[in-house]
Design a protein around this motif. Structure first.
Motif, PDB file in Angstrom:
ATOM      1  N   GLY A  91      -0.999   4.133  -9.485  1.00  0.00           N
ATOM      2  CA  GLY A  91      -1.625   3.920  -8.179  1.00  0.00           C
ATOM      3  C   GLY A  91      -2.929   3.166  -8.344  1.00  0.00           C
ATOM      4  N   SER A 111      -0.809   6.307  -2.914  1.00  0.00           N
ATOM      5  CA  SER A 111      -2.169   5.808  -2.746  1.00  0.00           C
ATOM      6  C   SER A 111      -2.306   5.198  -1.377  1.00  0.00           C
ATOM      7  CB  SER A 111      -2.496   4.739  -3.798  1.00  0.00           C
ATOM      8  OG  SER A 111      -2.561   5.313  -5.077  1.00  0.00           O
ATOM      9  N   SER A 116      -5.890   8.401  -4.034  1.00  0.00           N
ATOM     10  CA  SER A 116      -4.556   8.514  -4.629  1.00  0.00           C
ATOM     11  C   SER A 116      -4.288   9.969  -4.956  1.00  0.00           C
ATOM     12  CB  SER A 116      -4.461   7.696  -5.923  1.00  0.00           C
ATOM     13  OG  SER A 116      -4.622   6.333  -5.663  1.00  0.00           O
TER      14      SER A 116
END
Length: 184
Positions: A91, A111, A116
């Motif tokens: 992410g 995310s 995230s």
């Protein structure tokens, strides 16, 4: 129009009656006809025929397949998908070298903008807390809070490598789960 229908009904009911109010069986009454005002009160412009065929401009076939891939990234926002396994750590806000405990299974990652999340399963809250108490400082992160809640839950907060984050873990019996949160 309602008045016209009511008048037509009244005419129909009284049409068979004789001048004396009898049923008219013995004395025929005048023949009934609709008043001209009723005929002019009927709506105009109604269709005179009913369609008997379907329109020809309809599609003749439907798509036979769905797209095989969709975009998982929005400009300025980051990944919006629910990745699993090692891909969940990729992410936009998860540092590439963030430590993951041996034996933990990465289940979900997402995310959005500056945040995230990653979920882990497979380890008890005590095992997660013990791992991160040593692994985070060794990887260059500073633990900013450490809050145990018996053996059933634990919360750690950390900062480093340009992110702040938290680790929340809880479990009872076979149900164990951990959430890692990263914010830029």
């Amino acid at each position: 129009m309602l008045t016209g229908l009511a008048l037509a009904g009244l005419v129909g009911l009284t049409a068979g009656c004789g001048p004396d109010g009898s049923d008219g069986a013995t004395t025929p009454g005048p023949s009934a006809s609709l008043p001209s005002s009723l005929a002019s009160a009927l709506p105009t412009g109604l269709p005179t025929t009913i369609p008997t065929t379907l329109p020809t401009a309809l599609p003749t076939s439907l798509p036979t397949s769905l797209p095989t891939s969709l975009s998982t990234s929005l400009p300025g926002v980051g990944r919006i998908d629910g990745a699993t396994g090692a891909d969940a750590l990729k992410g936009t806000n998860v540092p590439a070298d963030f430590p993951i405990p041996p034996g933990a299974k990465v289940k979900l990652g997402a995310s959005l903008a500056g945040t995230s999340t990653v979920t882990l399963t497979g380890l008890t809250p005590n095992a997660i807390a013990a791992f991160y108490r040593t692994a985070l400082p060794a990887a260059g992160y500073r633990i900013t809070s450490d809050s145990p809640a018996g053996g059933a839950a634990h919360a750690l907060a950390f900062s480093g490598h340009g992110v702040t984050g938290g680790i929340g873990t809880a479990g009872f019996g076979q149900a164990q789960g951990t959430v890692l949160l990263f914010s830029k």
